[in-house]
Design a protein around this motif. Structure first.
Motif, PDB file in Angstrom:
ATOM      1  N   GLY A  18       0.807  -1.228   0.000  1.00 25.69           N
ATOM      2  CA  GLY A  18       0.000   0.000   0.000  1.00 25.69           C
ATOM      3  C   GLY A  18       0.832   1.265   0.000  1.00 25.69           C
ATOM      4  N   TRP A  19       1.966   1.232   0.705  1.00 26.23           N
ATOM      5  CA  TRP A  19       2.786   2.438   0.793  1.00 26.23           C
ATOM      6  C   TRP A  19       3.570   2.726  -0.484  1.00 26.23           C
ATOM      7  N   MET A  20       3.525   1.809  -1.451  1.00 28.06           N
ATOM      8  CA  MET A  20       4.183   2.052  -2.739  1.00 28.06           C
ATOM      9  C   MET A  20       3.189   2.345  -3.847  1.00 28.06           C
ATOM     10  N   SER A  21       1.905   2.378  -3.514  1.00 28.46           N
ATOM     11  CA  SER A  21       0.881   2.635  -4.527  1.00 28.46           C
ATOM     12  C   SER A  21       0.683   4.146  -4.699  1.00 28.46           C
ATOM     13  N   GLY A  22       0.147   4.529  -5.841  1.00 28.38           N
ATOM     14  CA  GLY A  22      -0.106   5.942  -6.105  1.00 28.38           C
ATOM     15  C   GLY A  22       1.162   6.671  -6.500  1.00 28.38           C
ATOM     16  N   GLY A  23       1.142   7.978  -6.311  1.00 28.67           N
ATOM     17  CA  GLY A  23       2.295   8.772  -6.709  1.00 28.67           C
ATOM     18  C   GLY A  23       2.257  10.149  -6.100  1.00 28.67           C
ATOM     19  N   PHE A  24       3.329  10.886  -6.298  1.00 26.78           N
ATOM     20  CA  PHE A  24       3.469  12.250  -5.797  1.00 26.78           C
ATOM     21  C   PHE A  24       3.265  13.218  -6.962  1.00 26.78           C
ATOM     22  N   THR A  25       2.253  14.074  -6.842  1.00 24.07           N
ATOM     23  CA  THR A  25       1.940  15.030  -7.901  1.00 24.07           C
ATOM     24  C   THR A  25       2.771  16.289  -7.705  1.00 24.07           C
ATOM     25  N   MET A  26       3.698  16.515  -8.628  1.00 26.05           N
ATOM     26  CA  MET A  26       4.571  17.682  -8.548  1.00 26.05           C
ATOM     27  C   MET A  26       3.964  18.856  -9.320  1.00 26.05           C
ATOM     28  N   LEU A  27       3.521  18.589 -10.542  1.00 23.99           N
ATOM     29  CA  LEU A  27       2.844  19.577 -11.376  1.00 23.99           C
ATOM     30  C   LEU A  27       1.589  18.929 -11.943  1.00 23.99           C
ATOM     31  N   SER A  28       0.790  19.720 -12.651  1.00 21.13           N
ATOM     32  CA  SER A  28      -0.459  19.182 -13.187  1.00 21.13           C
ATOM     33  C   SER A  28      -0.233  18.029 -14.148  1.00 21.13           C
ATOM     34  N   ASN A  29       0.899  18.042 -14.852  1.00 18.42           N
ATOM     35  CA  ASN A  29       1.205  16.954 -15.788  1.00 18.42           C
ATOM     36  C   ASN A  29       2.419  16.142 -15.354  1.00 18.42           C
ATOM     37  N   VAL A  30       2.752  16.219 -14.069  1.00 20.62           N
ATOM     38  CA  VAL A  30       3.890  15.456 -13.533  1.00 20.62           C
ATOM     39  C   VAL A  30       3.450  14.740 -12.265  1.00 20.62           C
ATOM     40  N   THR A  31       3.341  13.426 -12.357  1.00 23.10           N
ATOM     41  CA  THR A  31       3.058  12.586 -11.197  1.00 23.10           C
ATOM     42  C   THR A  31       4.141  11.526 -11.109  1.00 23.10           C
ATOM     43  N   ILE A  84       9.976   5.812  -7.297  1.00 30.01           N
ATOM     44  CA  ILE A  84      10.791   6.570  -6.347  1.00 30.01           C
ATOM     45  C   ILE A  84      11.490   5.612  -5.379  1.00 30.01           C
ATOM     46  N   CYS A  85      10.753   4.621  -4.895  1.00 22.60           N
ATOM     47  CA  CYS A  85      11.337   3.649  -3.956  1.00 22.60           C
ATOM     48  C   CYS A  85      12.464   2.853  -4.611  1.00 22.60           C
ATOM     49  N   ILE A  86      12.309   2.512  -5.896  1.00 25.64           N
ATOM     50  CA  ILE A  86      13.364   1.762  -6.578  1.00 25.64           C
ATOM     51  C   ILE A  86      14.621   2.619  -6.738  1.00 25.64           C
ATOM     52  N   ILE A  87      14.449   3.915  -7.013  1.00 26.55           N
ATOM     53  CA  ILE A  87      15.609   4.804  -7.110  1.00 26.55           C
ATOM     54  C   ILE A  87      16.346   4.870  -5.773  1.00 26.55           C
ATOM     55  N   VAL A  88      15.586   5.041  -4.681  1.00 27.02           N
ATOM     56  CA  VAL A  88      16.192   5.085  -3.349  1.00 27.02           C
ATOM     57  C   VAL A  88      16.869   3.749  -3.034  1.00 27.02           C
ATOM     58  N   ALA A  93      13.418  -5.734  -6.980  1.00 26.74           N
ATOM     59  CA  ALA A  93      12.955  -4.399  -7.379  1.00 26.74           C
ATOM     60  C   ALA A  93      12.136  -4.459  -8.661  1.00 26.74           C
ATOM     61  N   LEU A  94      12.571  -5.264  -9.629  1.00 22.89           N
ATOM     62  CA  LEU A  94      11.858  -5.349 -10.904  1.00 22.89           C
ATOM     63  C   LEU A  94      10.462  -5.943 -10.736  1.00 22.89           C
ATOM     64  N   SER A  95      10.266  -6.770  -9.716  1.00 22.01           N
ATOM     65  CA  SER A  95       8.947  -7.362  -9.496  1.00 22.01           C
ATOM     66  C   SER A  95       7.900  -6.306  -9.159  1.00 22.01           C
ATOM     67  N   GLN A  96       8.332  -5.115  -8.739  1.00 23.01           N
ATOM     68  CA  GLN A  96       7.398  -4.060  -8.351  1.00 23.01           C
ATOM     69  C   GLN A  96       6.970  -3.172  -9.520  1.00 23.01           C
ATOM     70  N   ILE A  97       7.578  -3.360 -10.683  1.00 26.01           N
ATOM     71  CA  ILE A  97       7.227  -2.501 -11.825  1.00 26.01           C
ATOM     72  C   ILE A  97       6.809  -3.307 -13.045  1.00 26.01           C
ATOM     73  N   GLY A  98       6.636  -4.620 -12.881  1.00 23.49           N
ATOM     74  CA  GLY A  98       6.209  -5.435 -14.017  1.00 23.49           C
ATOM     75  C   GLY A  98       5.909  -6.853 -13.570  1.00 23.49           C
ATOM     76  N   ASN A  99       5.439  -7.640 -14.507  1.00 22.62           N
ATOM     77  CA  ASN A  99       5.132  -9.033 -14.199  1.00 22.62           C
ATOM     78  C   ASN A  99       6.415  -9.845 -14.046  1.00 22.62           C
ATOM     79  N   VAL A 100       6.295 -10.917 -13.295  1.00 24.73           N
ATOM     80  CA  VAL A 100       7.419 -11.816 -13.058  1.00 24.73           C
ATOM     81  C   VAL A 100       7.190 -13.083 -13.872  1.00 24.73           C
TER      82      VAL A 100
END
Length: 526
Positions: A357-370, A376-380, A440-447
């Protein structure tokens, strides 16, 4: 004249404060007739809506309304009810279904959103304001003005002001359209640009057209920066994935000189270890604990891949040191065996790994940038793995032995270092980092069994371009290729971007065969 306009608005607001009961005539006007007249009746009813009006609008949206020449019926549980009194009625045989086309359904959705402007929940009001912005209508202005007067949340109030401006954009009054076009130019949203473009196609007044065009140009200028931020973030995100995939290879290939074609399958094992941990948490632990499955999967993925890597090194690789082409053939065969093993255990189809749950959604920076939280978690995570690996190689006893064996095996052996054991540890470390990449890859695509095949070539390119055996070069190469790929992809497409990056790497290696940094390790001695 100004006084008369203020009086009309004030009268409308006062009228909107007192909810009026739904009448039979209103129900009939909403349920039957031409779409334009039905929408007009619906918008008028919404201004003074009560609970019965809201219930009737919901029934209309659910296709649960029938009508005859002189009466309207709401159908619930196979029974007919009067929408005004709520009394149960007998449904006549000649009653017809109310037919709602797409235009009417859009109006019904907007009406339901308008009724939610009085909700006590901020999120409900915010969603209602966004819905009304997409379906603006001047007839709802009294309701919007009433909501604006009562709104205390600054963000929702700003959205309602945009709704008011969008509603006036189609006004018959030129001055109102002109003011609305200028107000909407202050918004930096793609939705606002879409509304302005739609109005521009129908606008005939030169002054209003000029104002709309100026607002569109202003929005475009702001959106360009959003596109640039998206491209940079996407490039860093791709670069972090390439970095995770290449870090393990920087050890097994860069420091040890082993061309490990099974590196992608070690990533696959880490991804499947994450999938297994997800299943364990779902089956044996409380639902509230599910969000922590990924934290538990990180060490499991590392250990699973490291164990396989250690067995691989002890059983095959140790007999092939100094013969890179033979390690290539041997590990390629092992990669096929590992893929088939996974197919036998988990099936040939891809499996899904859910984001906590804590990795779902996103941070809206601008109207066309989410910015998605999982990216973000994978970068960290990539940064943390890089720091941990740098500390391990540069600051620990194991790292010292690995560097010593890499630089001069005979002298390290003379100094009492068990070189065979260090080889196993180093190969297991590189394999374990590949497992972390798979996690990490399992969080952005199918395995699936073929997961590693998508990254093995890119991983080798990153290591070679960065300089074999150089962690700093691996970082620069991964980030550079990721950002370059995304910027080219923005104007040339994904396929041409891949080709352009490959051509760039070929030219770069031709000009600088040792990569960004000079090559060190056994391969340099060869």
């Amino acid at each position: 004249m100004r006084f008369i306009q203020l009086f009309v608005v004030a009268f409308a607001l006062l009228a909107g404060t007192a909810a009026q009961a739904l009448t039979e005539g209103e129900a009939k006007a909403i349920a039957s007739g031409e779409s334009e007249s039905r929408i007009a009746a619906l918008n008028q009813a919404v201004i003074t809506a009560d609970d019965k009006t809201a219930a009737f609008i919901q029934a209309m949206s659910d296709d649960a309304v029938k009508y005859t020449a002189n009466r309207v019926f709401v159908i619930k549980d196979d029974k007919a009810f009067d929408p005004v009194t709520g009394a149960e009625l007998k449904l006549p045989d000649d009653a017809e279904d109310v037919v709602n086309n797409n235009l009417m359904r859009g109006a019904l959705d907007a009406a339901k959103a308008a009724l939610q402007l009085t909700s006590k929940d901020d999120s409900v009001r915010a969603e209602a304001a966004r819905s009304l912005f997409k379906e603006p209508d001047e007839s709802r202005l009294p309701l919007v003005e009433k909501a604006l007067a009562a709104e205390t949340n600054a963000g929702i109030k700003a959205q309602l002001e945009l709704v008011r401006a969008a509603s006036l954009l189609n006004s018959t009054d030129k001055a109102k359209r002109l003011a609305a076009a200028k107000d909407l130019g202050e918004s930096r949203s793609p939705d606002t640009k879409l509304l302005l473009n739609q109005r521009l196609a129908d606008e005939t007044e030169p002054e209003v057209r000029a104002a709309i065009q100026a607002s569109i140009a202003s929005i475009d200028g702001a959106l360009v920066w959003g596109d640039r931020i998206n491209a940079v973030f996407s490039g860093i995100s791709l670069g972090s994935v390439l970095l995770l995939a290449a870090l393990g290879l920087a050890i097994t290939y860069g420091l040890m000189g082993v061309i490990n074609m099974a590196h992608g399958e070690l990533m696959m094992i880490g991804a499947y270890a994450t999938y297994v941990m997800q299943g364990v948490f779902q089956r044996f632990l409380p639902e509230a604990a599910f969000g922590w499955y990924l934290v538990a999967a990180i060490p499991v993925a590392f250990l699973a891949s490291a164990l396989v890597g250690a067995v691989l090194e002890r059983g095959v690789i140790r007999f092939l040191y100094g013969r890179p082409l033979e390690t290539l053939l041997a590990t390629w065969g092992i990669s096929l065996m590992l893929q088939q093993l996974v197919r036998s255990l988990f099936g040939a189809q891809n499996v899904g790994v859910e984001n906590p749950g804590w990795m779902s959604g996103g941070f809206t920076m601008l109207s066309n940038v989410t910015l998605p939280w999982n990216r973000i978690c994978i970068i960290v995570f990539a940064v943390l793995v890089l720091l941990a690996m740098g500390w391990l190689i540069g600051r620990t006893r194991l790292g010292l032995f690995v560097r010593g064996v890499t630089q001069n095996r005979p002298i390290a052996s003379c100094m009492g270092v068990n070189t065979a054991r260090i080889d196993t540890y180093a190969f297991a470390l590189g394999s374990g980092i590949a497992g972390l990449a798979g996690c990490a890859l399992s969080q952005i695509g199918n395995v699936g069994p073929d997961l590693g095949q998508s990254y093995i070539v890119d991983s080798f390119m990153v290591v070679v371009m960065g300089g074999v055996g150089q962690l700093a070069g691996t970082v620069y190469a991964a980030m550079g290729l990721g950002i370059l790929n995304k910027f080219i992809e923005g104007w040339a497409g994904a396929v041409l971007a891949k080709i352009a990056v490959l051509v760039f790497i070929i030219i770069f290696i031709q000009k600088r065969p040792q990569g960004i940094f000079a090559m060190k390790g056994r391969s340099a001695e060869a």
